[in-house]
Design a protein around this motif. Structure first.
Motif, PDB file in Angstrom:
ATOM      1  N   ILE A 176       0.842  -1.205   0.000  1.00  0.00           N
ATOM      2  CA  ILE A 176       0.000   0.000   0.000  1.00  0.00           C
ATOM      3  C   ILE A 176       0.875   1.253   0.000  1.00  0.00           C
ATOM      4  CG2 ILE A 176      -1.592   1.358   1.421  1.00  0.00           C
ATOM      5  CD1 ILE A 176      -2.931  -1.326   2.184  1.00  0.00           C
ATOM      6  N   MET A 177       1.953   1.232   0.770  1.00  0.00           N
ATOM      7  CA  MET A 177       2.856   2.384   0.806  1.00  0.00           C
ATOM      8  C   MET A 177       3.524   2.596  -0.550  1.00  0.00           C
ATOM      9  SD  MET A 177       4.475   1.916   4.620  1.00  0.00           S
ATOM     10  CE  MET A 177       5.672   3.195   4.414  1.00  0.00           C
ATOM     11  N   GLN A 178       3.926   1.516  -1.210  1.00  0.00           N
ATOM     12  CA  GLN A 178       4.539   1.635  -2.529  1.00  0.00           C
ATOM     13  C   GLN A 178       3.536   2.184  -3.541  1.00  0.00           C
ATOM     14  OE1 GLN A 178       5.901  -2.389  -3.061  1.00  0.00           O
ATOM     15  NE2 GLN A 178       7.975  -1.907  -2.349  1.00  0.00           N
ATOM     16  N   LEU A 179       2.308   1.724  -3.457  1.00  0.00           N
ATOM     17  CA  LEU A 179       1.272   2.208  -4.358  1.00  0.00           C
ATOM     18  C   LEU A 179       0.980   3.684  -4.094  1.00  0.00           C
ATOM     19  CD1 LEU A 179      -0.711   1.434  -6.577  1.00  0.00           C
ATOM     20  CD2 LEU A 179      -2.332   0.777  -4.797  1.00  0.00           C
ATOM     21  N   GLN A 189       4.032  11.575  -6.913  1.00  0.00           N
ATOM     22  CA  GLN A 189       5.166  11.913  -7.772  1.00  0.00           C
ATOM     23  C   GLN A 189       5.107  13.365  -8.232  1.00  0.00           C
ATOM     24  OE1 GLN A 189       7.919  10.168  -8.319  1.00  0.00           O
ATOM     25  NE2 GLN A 189       7.088   8.646  -6.924  1.00  0.00           N
ATOM     26  N   GLU A 190       3.913  13.887  -8.435  1.00  0.00           N
ATOM     27  CA  GLU A 190       3.797  15.269  -8.896  1.00  0.00           C
ATOM     28  C   GLU A 190       4.285  16.261  -7.835  1.00  0.00           C
ATOM     29  OE1 GLU A 190      -0.803  16.356  -7.953  1.00  0.00           O
ATOM     30  OE2 GLU A 190      -0.427  14.819  -9.470  1.00  0.00           O
ATOM     31  N   TRP A 191       4.340  15.821  -6.580  1.00  0.00           N
ATOM     32  CA  TRP A 191       4.804  16.695  -5.519  1.00  0.00           C
ATOM     33  C   TRP A 191       6.321  16.645  -5.373  1.00  0.00           C
ATOM     34  CZ3 TRP A 191       1.020  15.867  -0.835  1.00  0.00           C
ATOM     35  CH2 TRP A 191      -0.269  16.234  -1.226  1.00  0.00           C
TER      36      TRP A 191
END
Length: 59
Positions: free
Chosen positions: A38-41, A47-49
């Protein structure tokens, strides 16, 4: 000690556990894996941040 021999040593220890303890251990491992997945997802959603220009605030 190689990784393969460590894995075999761990498997030997695990197979000596009573079935109830194995079931508990499997449940805990599955919970840990689910949390990691869940953390990887979630990382992909942020990514935009990931703006290198904002790294100036890390100094």
């Amino acid at each position: 000690m190689t990784q393969v021999s460590r894995i075999e040593e761990i498997k030997t220890m695990l197979f000596q556990l009573p079935i109830e303890e194995l079931i508990t251990l499997i449940a805990e491992i599955e919970e840990k894996l689910e949390t990691v997945r869940i953390m990887q997802l979630a990382e992909t959603g942020f990514q935009e941040w990931n703006d290198p220009e904002e790294d100036i605030y890390n100094d």
